[in-house]
Design an enzyme around this catalytic site. Structure first.
Site, PDB file in Angstrom:
ATOM      1  NE  ARG A 198      -4.346  10.308   6.115  1.00 23.08           N
ATOM      2  CZ  ARG A 198      -4.442  11.040   4.957  1.00 23.08           C
ATOM      3  NH1 ARG A 198      -4.119  10.959   3.895  1.00 23.08           N
ATOM      4  NH2 ARG A 198      -5.690  12.174   4.823  1.00 23.08           N
ATOM      5  CB  CYS A 253      -2.941  12.481  -2.620  1.00 25.81           C
ATOM      6  SG  CYS A 253      -3.375  10.901  -2.961  1.00 25.81           S
ATOM      7  CG  HIS A 271      -8.685  16.490   3.260  1.00 30.75           C
ATOM      8  ND1 HIS A 271      -8.415  15.764   4.495  1.00 30.75           N
ATOM      9  CD2 HIS A 271      -8.073  16.191   2.434  1.00 30.75           C
ATOM     10  CE1 HIS A 271      -6.951  15.309   4.329  1.00 30.75           C
ATOM     11  NE2 HIS A 271      -6.934  15.472   2.876  1.00 30.75           N
ATOM     12  CG  HIS A 326      -4.596  18.639  -0.122  1.00 32.84           C
ATOM     13  ND1 HIS A 326      -3.283  18.223   0.398  1.00 32.84           N
ATOM     14  CD2 HIS A 326      -5.378  17.655   0.039  1.00 32.84           C
ATOM     15  CE1 HIS A 326      -3.412  16.987   0.758  1.00 32.84           C
ATOM     16  NE2 HIS A 326      -4.820  16.678   0.750  1.00 32.84           N
TER      17      HIS A 326
HETATM   18  P1  HMG Z   1      -5.104  -4.266  -2.924  1.00 40.91           P
HETATM   19  O1  HMG Z   1      -6.072  -3.981  -4.009  1.00 40.91           O
HETATM   20  O2  HMG Z   1      -5.092  -5.810  -2.187  1.00 40.91           O
HETATM   21  O3  HMG Z   1      -3.886  -4.387  -3.806  1.00 40.91           O
HETATM   22  O4  HMG Z   1      -4.615  -3.040  -1.966  1.00 40.91           O
HETATM   23  P2  HMG Z   1      -2.237  -4.289  -3.938  1.00 40.91           P
HETATM   24  O5  HMG Z   1      -1.847  -4.002  -5.236  1.00 40.91           O
HETATM   25  O6  HMG Z   1      -1.932  -3.083  -2.965  1.00 40.91           O
HETATM   26  O7  HMG Z   1      -1.352  -5.832  -3.498  1.00 40.91           O
HETATM   27  C1  HMG Z   1      -2.021  -6.749  -2.741  1.00 40.91           C
HETATM   28  C2  HMG Z   1      -1.140  -6.944  -1.621  1.00 40.91           C
HETATM   29  O8  HMG Z   1      -1.156  -5.820  -0.534  1.00 40.91           O
HETATM   30  C3  HMG Z   1      -1.175  -8.270  -0.747  1.00 40.91           C
HETATM   31  O9  HMG Z   1       0.122  -8.506  -0.147  1.00 40.91           O
HETATM   32  C4  HMG Z   1      -2.163  -7.921   0.106  1.00 40.91           C
HETATM   33  O10 HMG Z   1      -1.989  -8.668   1.455  1.00 40.91           O
HETATM   34  C5  HMG Z   1      -1.503  -6.366   0.630  1.00 40.91           C
HETATM   35  P3  HMG Z   1       1.163  -9.480  -1.120  1.00 40.91           P
HETATM   36  O11 HMG Z   1       0.391 -10.706  -1.333  1.00 40.91           O
HETATM   37  O12 HMG Z   1       1.461  -8.651  -2.197  1.00 40.91           O
HETATM   38  O13 HMG Z   1       2.337  -9.803  -0.259  1.00 40.91           O
HETATM   39  N1  HMG Z   1      -2.582  -5.559   1.328  1.00 40.91           N
HETATM   40  C6  HMG Z   1      -2.521  -4.927   2.314  1.00 40.91           C
HETATM   41  N2  HMG Z   1      -1.147  -4.579   3.240  1.00 40.91           N
HETATM   42  C7  HMG Z   1      -1.228  -3.881   4.237  1.00 40.91           C
HETATM   43  N3  HMG Z   1      -2.368  -3.074   4.428  1.00 40.91           N
HETATM   44  C8  HMG Z   1      -3.489  -3.288   3.791  1.00 40.91           C
HETATM   45  C9  HMG Z   1      -3.373  -4.296   2.706  1.00 40.91           C
HETATM   46  N4  HMG Z   1      -4.404  -4.575   1.712  1.00 40.91           N
HETATM   47  C10 HMG Z   1      -3.904  -5.321   0.734  1.00 40.91           C
HETATM   48  N5  HMG Z   1      -4.631  -2.524   4.214  1.00 40.91           N
HETATM   49  C11 HMG Z   1      -4.825  -1.105  -1.120  1.00 40.91           C
HETATM   50  C12 HMG Z   1      -5.463  -1.907  -1.925  1.00 40.91           C
HETATM   51  C13 HMG Z   1      -5.917   0.162  -0.950  1.00 40.91           C
HETATM   52  C14 HMG Z   1      -4.580  -1.196   0.565  1.00 40.91           C
HETATM   53  C15 HMG Z   1      -3.657  -0.709  -1.836  1.00 40.91           C
HETATM   54  O14 HMG Z   1      -3.718   0.043  -3.009  1.00 40.91           O
HETATM   55  C16 HMG Z   1      -2.719   0.696  -1.076  1.00 40.91           C
HETATM   56  O15 HMG Z   1      -2.382   0.466   0.041  1.00 40.91           O
HETATM   57  N6  HMG Z   1      -3.099   1.838  -1.572  1.00 40.91           N
HETATM   58  C17 HMG Z   1      -2.501   3.096  -0.792  1.00 40.91           C
HETATM   59  C18 HMG Z   1      -3.602   4.086  -0.730  1.00 40.91           C
HETATM   60  C19 HMG Z   1      -3.211   5.195   0.182  1.00 40.91           C
HETATM   61  O16 HMG Z   1      -2.822   5.171   1.252  1.00 40.91           O
HETATM   62  N7  HMG Z   1      -3.515   6.372  -0.375  1.00 40.91           N
HETATM   63  C20 HMG Z   1      -3.091   7.933   0.182  1.00 40.91           C
HETATM   64  C21 HMG Z   1      -4.106   8.018   1.280  1.00 40.91           C
HETATM   65  S1  HMG Z   1      -5.649   8.802   0.405  1.00 40.91           S
HETATM   66  C22 HMG Z   1      -5.411  10.353   0.576  1.00 40.91           C
HETATM   67  O17 HMG Z   1      -4.094  10.711   0.745  1.00 40.91           O
HETATM   68  C23 HMG Z   1      -6.328  11.518   0.276  1.00 40.91           C
HETATM   69  C24 HMG Z   1      -7.249  11.969   1.514  1.00 40.91           C
HETATM   70  O18 HMG Z   1      -5.997  12.679   1.918  1.00 40.91           O
HETATM   71  C25 HMG Z   1      -8.120  13.052   0.940  1.00 40.91           C
HETATM   72  C26 HMG Z   1      -7.877  13.935  -0.065  1.00 40.91           C
HETATM   73  O19 HMG Z   1      -6.825  14.523   0.202  1.00 40.91           O
HETATM   74  O20 HMG Z   1      -8.744  13.890  -1.129  1.00 40.91           O
HETATM   75  C27 HMG Z   1      -7.642  10.933   2.483  1.00 40.91           C
HETATM   76 MG    MG Z   2      -5.422  14.413   1.700  1.00 40.37          MG
END
Ligand code: HMG
Ligand code: MG
Length: 306
Positions: free
Chosen positions: A17, A243, A210, A212
């Site tokens: 992931r 990220c 976690h 980095h």
């Molecule tokens: P949202 O607020 O709904 O807004 O999503 P959006 O601007 O992404 O747009 C809405 C569209 O997304 C709509 O579709 C929804 O149906 C769709 P459209 O009408 O445009 O066709 N939608 C989705 N599609 C698939 N799966 C979903 C989903 N939800 C809404 N779950 C959301 C909010 C969080 C989902 C979005 O902003 C997003 O996907 N962000 C990416 C976040 C991410 O994956 N970041 C990286 C992981 S976190 C990380 O790496 C940190 C960590 O490792 C810890 C650390 O290192 O500190 C964990």
């Molecule tokens: Mg991370």
């Protein structure tokens, strides 16, 4: 105090992931599933297999449901996935997922950039996920990002980290993974944050780190976590990761580096280091670049000259 010899550590492998989400090359679900299968064969027993997020923002995680379908019936491993909202949780529940993780940031700006909402809105999004998962008997892990510093806001108050982290635990997360998303933490900061949680009555066994490794301090921070009683660490095979909403941030502490450290300190991870080096080498061929892990590099060149 360092843990006694024989103490068991729990490694949460996040390469499929966190490792792959930031790669320029997008791997097909079948190949990601094969990566997970190979990781499992090294003895790794907890793996983050993907995320149910918007593929428009994180193209590399598209097809996470297919990854789970490929892995149906895989035994001896706890597979989890990130679910930031109701849509992601519903998609996850339609698969064989064994556990999910909700994630939010300790700073408003990183939370907004990463998940398109405020920290309060994140908490509101998580409440129904935690309610439903309890009814379904599904475990939920909580992630709190940028606990040691934010790429947009700079330093983040310990009180804020402790308040938001405690909230995730109160809501029902069984474990809180504290993310040094941009790899700025030092052991002193780890101790300060651990003091903050201890003052709230939160034991180290509910916390994971976690880390980095952007500035090469991650392994020192693992040792600081060990000194404070933490026994769960996220790590990424080969040191893959980053990220997408933390510009310049590099991968997690490499699983190889943590396992080597643990082995040499007499701690137990259940992971076969030699086998893991082979799996990271195999993945490196698919990504077209060598792992950054120092232990991987040392062990791989020793294998090649054998
Ligand atoms: P949202 O607020 O709904 O807004 O999503 P959006 O601007 O992404 O747009 C809405 C569209 O997304 C709509 O579709 C929804 O149906 C769709 P459209 O009408 O445009 O066709 N939608 C989705 N599609 C698939 N799966 C979903 C989903 N939800 C809404 N779950 C959301 C909010 C969080 C989902 C979005 O902003 C997003 O996907 N962000 C990416 C976040 C991410 O994956 N970041 C990286 C992981 S976190 C990380 O790496 C940190 C960590 O490792 C810890 C650390 O290192 O500190 C964990
Ligand atoms: Mg991370």
């Amino acid at each position: 105090m360092l843990p006694e010899s024989g103490t068991e550590l729990s490694i949460v492998e996040v390469a499929p992931r966190d490792g792959l989400q930031n790669e320029a090359i997008v791997l097909a679900p079948k190949l990601r599933a094969e990566f997970i299968r190979r990781l499992t064969s090294t003895g790794i027993s907890r793996i983050e297999a993907g995320s149910f997020v918007n593929p428009k923002w994180i193209p590399a995680m598209a097809g996470t449901a297919d990854v789970f379908a490929e892995l149906d019936g895989l035994n001896g491993v706890r597979l989890s996935a990130l679910t930031p909202n109701a849509r992601g949780f519903a998609d996850a529940c339609a698969t064989s997922v064994g556990e999910v993780a909700v994630f939010m940031s300790a700073s408003e700006t990183h939370n907004q950039k990463n998940t398109n909402c405020s920290t309060q809105e994140s908490v509101d999004r998580f409440a129904p996920i935690l309610e439903q998962s309890t009814a379904l008997g599904l475990r939920v892990r909580g992630y709190l990002s940028v606990v040691a510093g934010c790429p947009y806001e700079g330093s983040v108050a310990v009180s804020r980290v402790v308040r938001l982290g405690s909230r995730l635990l109160e809501m029902g997360c069984y474990e809180l993974s504290l993310g040094d998303t941009i790899g700025v933490a030092t052991p002193r900061q780890i101790h300060t944050l651990m003091d903050g949680f201890a003052a709230e009555g939160i034991d180290s066994d509910r916390l994971a780190w976690h880390l980095h490794d952007t500035r090469g301090t991650a392994l020192a921070n693992v040792v600081a976590g060990l000194e404070r009683g933490v026994r769960t660490f996220d790590a990424s095979a080969g040191g893959l990761g980053g990220c997408p909403y933390a510009p310049g941030a590099s991968g997690n502490v490499a699983t190889e580096d943590v396992v080597y450290l643990a082995d040499q300190m007499g701690l137990s991870t259940g992971i076969d280091l030699d086998a893991l080096v082979d799996v990271s080498g195999w993945m490196a061929e698919h990504l077209g670049k060598a792992p950054v892990s120092r232990v991987w590099q040392a062990m791989w060149s020793a294998k090649e000259t054998r």
